[in-house]
Scaffold this motif. Structure first.
Motif, PDB file in Angstrom:
ATOM      1  N   GLY A 130     -12.233  34.166  43.305  1.00 51.36           N
ATOM      2  CA  GLY A 130     -11.143  34.967  42.760  1.00 51.36           C
ATOM      3  C   GLY A 130     -11.394  36.456  42.832  1.00 51.36           C
ATOM      4  O   GLY A 130     -10.687  37.244  42.194  1.00 51.36           O
ATOM      5  N   LEU A 131     -12.389  36.866  43.632  1.00 50.05           N
ATOM      6  CA  LEU A 131     -12.729  38.286  43.769  1.00 50.05           C
ATOM      7  C   LEU A 131     -11.962  38.868  44.952  1.00 50.05           C
ATOM      8  O   LEU A 131     -12.508  39.176  46.001  1.00 50.05           O
ATOM      9  N   TYR A 132     -10.665  39.013  44.760  1.00 53.08           N
ATOM     10  CA  TYR A 132      -9.806  39.436  45.857  1.00 53.08           C
ATOM     11  C   TYR A 132     -10.104  40.858  46.314  1.00 53.08           C
ATOM     12  O   TYR A 132      -9.936  41.182  47.501  1.00 53.08           O
ATOM     13  N   LYS A 133     -10.551  41.711  45.406  1.00 49.78           N
ATOM     14  CA  LYS A 133     -10.954  43.071  45.782  1.00 49.78           C
ATOM     15  C   LYS A 133     -12.008  43.026  46.876  1.00 49.78           C
ATOM     16  O   LYS A 133     -11.894  43.680  47.915  1.00 49.78           O
ATOM     17  N   LYS A 134     -13.037  42.236  46.648  1.00 48.14           N
ATOM     18  CA  LYS A 134     -14.115  42.137  47.635  1.00 48.14           C
ATOM     19  C   LYS A 134     -13.623  41.493  48.921  1.00 48.14           C
ATOM     20  O   LYS A 134     -13.931  41.965  50.026  1.00 48.14           O
ATOM     21  N   ALA A 135     -12.874  40.417  48.786  1.00 50.20           N
ATOM     22  CA  ALA A 135     -12.405  39.703  49.978  1.00 50.20           C
ATOM     23  C   ALA A 135     -11.549  40.603  50.857  1.00 50.20           C
ATOM     24  O   ALA A 135     -11.708  40.636  52.082  1.00 50.20           O
ATOM     25  N   ILE A 136     -10.631  41.324  50.253  1.00 47.08           N
ATOM     26  CA  ILE A 136      -9.746  42.200  51.024  1.00 47.08           C
ATOM     27  C   ILE A 136     -10.535  43.276  51.750  1.00 47.08           C
ATOM     28  O   ILE A 136     -10.302  43.553  52.934  1.00 47.08           O
ATOM     29  N   ASP A 137     -11.485  43.875  51.068  1.00 46.63           N
ATOM     30  CA  ASP A 137     -12.228  44.960  51.698  1.00 46.63           C
ATOM     31  C   ASP A 137     -13.139  44.463  52.817  1.00 46.63           C
ATOM     32  O   ASP A 137     -13.319  45.152  53.822  1.00 46.63           O
ATOM     33  N   ILE A 138     -13.692  43.277  52.655  1.00 47.59           N
ATOM     34  CA  ILE A 138     -14.495  42.714  53.747  1.00 47.59           C
ATOM     35  C   ILE A 138     -13.615  42.461  54.967  1.00 47.59           C
ATOM     36  O   ILE A 138     -13.981  42.795  56.094  1.00 47.59           O
ATOM     37  N   VAL A 139     -12.445  41.870  54.744  1.00 50.74           N
ATOM     38  CA  VAL A 139     -11.560  41.555  55.867  1.00 50.74           C
ATOM     39  C   VAL A 139     -11.041  42.842  56.515  1.00 50.74           C
ATOM     40  O   VAL A 139     -10.904  42.911  57.744  1.00 50.74           O
ATOM     41  N   LYS A 140     -10.784  43.859  55.727  1.00 51.79           N
ATOM     42  CA  LYS A 140     -10.393  45.147  56.310  1.00 51.79           C
ATOM     43  C   LYS A 140     -11.501  45.687  57.210  1.00 51.79           C
ATOM     44  O   LYS A 140     -11.241  46.264  58.273  1.00 51.79           O
ATOM     45  N   HIS A 141     -12.731  45.505  56.769  1.00 55.51           N
ATOM     46  CA  HIS A 141     -13.863  45.992  57.564  1.00 55.51           C
ATOM     47  C   HIS A 141     -14.001  45.193  58.853  1.00 55.51           C
ATOM     48  O   HIS A 141     -14.273  45.757  59.919  1.00 55.51           O
ATOM     49  N   ILE A 142     -13.796  43.872  58.767  1.00 51.33           N
ATOM     50  CA  ILE A 142     -13.804  43.036  59.968  1.00 51.33           C
ATOM     51  C   ILE A 142     -12.733  43.523  60.948  1.00 51.33           C
ATOM     52  O   ILE A 142     -12.974  43.619  62.155  1.00 51.33           O
ATOM     53  N   LEU A 143     -11.554  43.816  60.414  1.00 47.41           N
ATOM     54  CA  LEU A 143     -10.451  44.289  61.257  1.00 47.41           C
ATOM     55  C   LEU A 143     -10.842  45.568  61.993  1.00 47.41           C
ATOM     56  O   LEU A 143     -10.587  45.714  63.193  1.00 47.41           O
ATOM     57  N   GLN A 144     -11.485  46.481  61.292  1.00 45.44           N
ATOM     58  CA  GLN A 144     -11.906  47.735  61.917  1.00 45.44           C
ATOM     59  C   GLN A 144     -12.922  47.472  63.031  1.00 45.44           C
ATOM     60  O   GLN A 144     -12.840  48.068  64.120  1.00 45.44           O
ATOM     61  N   ILE A 145     -13.877  46.585  62.769  1.00 44.08           N
ATOM     62  CA  ILE A 145     -14.882  46.240  63.784  1.00 44.08           C
ATOM     63  C   ILE A 145     -14.212  45.674  65.030  1.00 44.08           C
ATOM     64  O   ILE A 145     -14.522  46.060  66.160  1.00 44.08           O
TER      65      ILE A 145
END
Length: 202
Positions: free
Chosen positions: A63-78
């Protein structure tokens, strides 16, 4: 196989008739920053995507959507930097990010992500690309669900009908994915009080 094929397994598609709410935030997860500092790593590359995806799944499951979203954003940038903005893996990651926003009821955040993903997939369509129709169906369903939740029933209906046509041709009329699309379409008609159209689809 593109990493897009792992999207369903990693972050499971939003159920066609339900998704729930929490809130997004910004900032890269402290866990990943700590790991990077400890290892002397100051940035991430394409080889880190699988590990980052696992971290995103763990965060989402907790339920840690803050962390999940930011990780996926970082994946997108990579992926955008390494593969280009029109790569199918980018479309898969856009879907993942949209799903996380849908889980929180942030449908207006999810919509442009799905639209961009769909544009990438549509431009990539060719007979030699394995599973591309399934990726197309997956994205259409996510966008249709989002429009349903926004009360844009006409847009949702159009997308489900398009998805249904593709699914019948690519997977067959009896495939579970086709049945899911019919259920989503029935929910649209139910929301529009078109019960006579909804009932045969359930």
């Amino acid at each position: 196989m593109h990493r897009f094929a792992l999207t369903t397994a990693l972050l499971m598609s939003v159920a066609i008739d339900g998704a729930h709410i929490a809130e997004a935030a910004q900032a890269m997860p402290e866990l990943l920053i700590t790991q990077a500092k400890n290892s002397g790593q100051t940035d991430f590359g394409i080889d880190d995507i699988d590990r980052l995806s696992e971290e995103a799944v763990k965060a989402k499951d907790q339920g840690l959507y803050k962390k999940a979203i930011d990780i996926v954003k970082h994946i997108l940038q990579i992926e955008e930097d390494a593969l280009g903005p029109h790569h199918l893996d980018v479309a898969g990651t856009l879907n993942k990010l949209g799903i996380l926003y849908n889980y929180q009821g942030l449908y207006t955040y999810a919509e442009p992500l799905y639209l961009r993903a769909l544009a990438i997939i549509d431009k990539s369509l060719n007979p030699e690309e394995e599973h591309l129709e399934e990726y197309q169906i997956y994205t259409l369903n996510n966008l249709a669900y989002t429009y349903n939740e926004l009360g844009l029933y006409g847009k949702a209906e159009s997308l489900y009908l398009r998805s249904l046509s593709i699914s019948k041709d690519a997977l067959g009329a009896e495939h579970p994915r086709t049945a899911d699309i019919l259920n989503g379409l029935a929910n649209i008609y139910h929301s529009m009080s078109l019960y006579s159209k909804a009932e045969p689809l359930y």
